[in-house]
Design an enzyme around this catalytic site. Structure first.
Site, PDB file in Angstrom:
ATOM      1  N   PHE A  26     -51.123  60.503  12.040  1.00 19.28           N
ATOM      2  CA  PHE A  26     -52.074  61.100  12.966  1.00 19.28           C
ATOM      3  C   PHE A  26     -53.298  61.534  12.158  1.00 19.28           C
ATOM      4  CE2 PHE A  26     -53.779  64.061  16.061  1.00 19.28           C
ATOM      5  CZ  PHE A  26     -53.524  63.406  17.257  1.00 19.28           C
ATOM      6  N   ILE A  85     -54.078  68.478  10.658  1.00 14.91           N
ATOM      7  CA  ILE A  85     -54.012  69.023  12.013  1.00 14.91           C
ATOM      8  C   ILE A  85     -55.361  69.678  12.292  1.00 14.91           C
ATOM      9  CG2 ILE A  85     -52.766  70.559  13.573  1.00 14.91           C
ATOM     10  CD1 ILE A  85     -50.469  70.499  11.389  1.00 14.91           C
ATOM     11  N   ILE A  86     -56.065  69.158  13.283  1.00 11.73           N
ATOM     12  CA  ILE A  86     -57.383  69.682  13.644  1.00 11.73           C
ATOM     13  C   ILE A  86     -57.254  70.451  14.959  1.00 11.73           C
ATOM     14  CG2 ILE A  86     -59.781  69.092  14.186  1.00 11.73           C
ATOM     15  CD1 ILE A  86     -59.381  66.532  12.498  1.00 11.73           C
ATOM     16  N   HIS A  92     -51.428  73.759  21.261  1.00 14.72           N
ATOM     17  CA  HIS A  92     -50.686  72.747  20.512  1.00 14.72           C
ATOM     18  C   HIS A  92     -50.974  72.817  19.009  1.00 14.72           C
ATOM     19  CE1 HIS A  92     -48.318  69.111  20.142  1.00 14.72           C
ATOM     20  NE2 HIS A  92     -49.298  68.529  19.480  1.00 14.72           N
ATOM     21  N   ASN A 117     -47.201  71.141  -0.235  1.00 14.75           N
ATOM     22  CA  ASN A 117     -47.580  71.027   1.169  1.00 14.75           C
ATOM     23  C   ASN A 117     -49.096  70.878   1.280  1.00 14.75           C
ATOM     24  OD1 ASN A 117     -48.055  71.191   3.889  1.00 14.75           O
ATOM     25  ND2 ASN A 117     -46.740  72.953   4.230  1.00 14.75           N
ATOM     26  N   ARG A 131     -62.134  68.961   2.398  1.00 11.78           N
ATOM     27  CA  ARG A 131     -60.946  69.360   1.647  1.00 11.78           C
ATOM     28  C   ARG A 131     -60.121  68.206   1.092  1.00 11.78           C
ATOM     29  NH1 ARG A 131     -62.480  73.142   4.934  1.00 11.78           N
ATOM     30  NH2 ARG A 131     -61.986  75.333   4.609  1.00 11.78           N
TER      31      ARG A 131
END
Length: 154
Positions: A26, A85-86, A92, A117, A131
Site C-alpha cells: 500500500f 500510512i498517510i 482508519h 520498525n 522521510r
C-alpha cells in the site's frame, strides 16, 4: 562486561547477518523506495545480498503476520518492517497505525528478534517523501546494530 561495552558503541558490522524485510505494498511507490534505500544501506554495512530476504504484503496490517513467519523460521538475525500510512479523513489511520505498530512490537518481544520498525505514519505525501531516505537508512542501521547487541548480550 566486555559484550555490553561493544553494544554501547553501536556495532554496525553486518557481514555475518541474515536480515528479513517485510514491505507493505500500500503506497507502493513510497514503500518500494524505502526498501531500496534500506537494502542499499544493509549492503553498505556488509550484509551479503543473498542473506537479505525481501517480501511484500498488501498493507501495514499484514506486515506483522509475515514478520511472525520469518521469526518462526529462526533463519534471521534481524527483521525490518516497511510501510507508509498517510492520514485520511477517517479514524482508519489511527487504527492501522496503532495496530501495525503493536503487532510489530509483539512479534519482536515474543520471538526475541530485533525488528526495525520503519512503517511511516504521516499526515501527507510530502512528509512521507521527506522521510524515505533517512528512515530507510535508519531501519538498516537499527537492524544491524540490534542484531549485534543481542548477539553480545545472549
Amino acid at each position: 562486561m566486555q559484550g555490553a561495552d561493544k553494544g554501547q558503541a553501536g556495532r554496525l558490522d553486518g557481514h555475518d547477518l541474515r536480515v528479513g524485510i517485510v514491505q507493505a505494498r500500500f503506497n507502493d511507490e513510497l514503500t518500494s523506495r524505502l526498501a531500496e534505500v534500506c537494502i542499499a544501506e544493509l549492503e553498505k554495512l556488509g550484509v551479503v545480498r543473498k542473506h537479505i530476504q525481501h517480501v511484500t504484503v498488501p498493507g501495514a496490517l499484514e506486515v506483522a503476520v509475515a514478520l511472525q513467519a520469518m521469526a518462526d523460521s529462526e533463519r534471521f538475525d534481524a527483521l525490518v518492517a516497511l510501510g507508509c500510512i498517510i492520514r485520511g479523513e477517517t479514524y482508519h489511520f489511527e487504527l492501522v497505525a496503532n495496530e501495525s505498530g503493536a503487532g510489530v512490537t509483539r512479534v519482536s518481544l515474543d520471538h526475541h528478534v530485533p525488528i526495525a520498525n520503519a512503517i511511516l505514519t504521516v499526515e501527507n505525501l510530502a512528509q512521507a517523501e521527506a522521510r524515505i531516505e533517512e528512515k530507510g537508512r535508519d531501519a538498516a542501521r537499527v537492524a544491524v546494530e540490534m542484531a549485534n547487541l543481542l548477539d553480545d548480550l545472549l
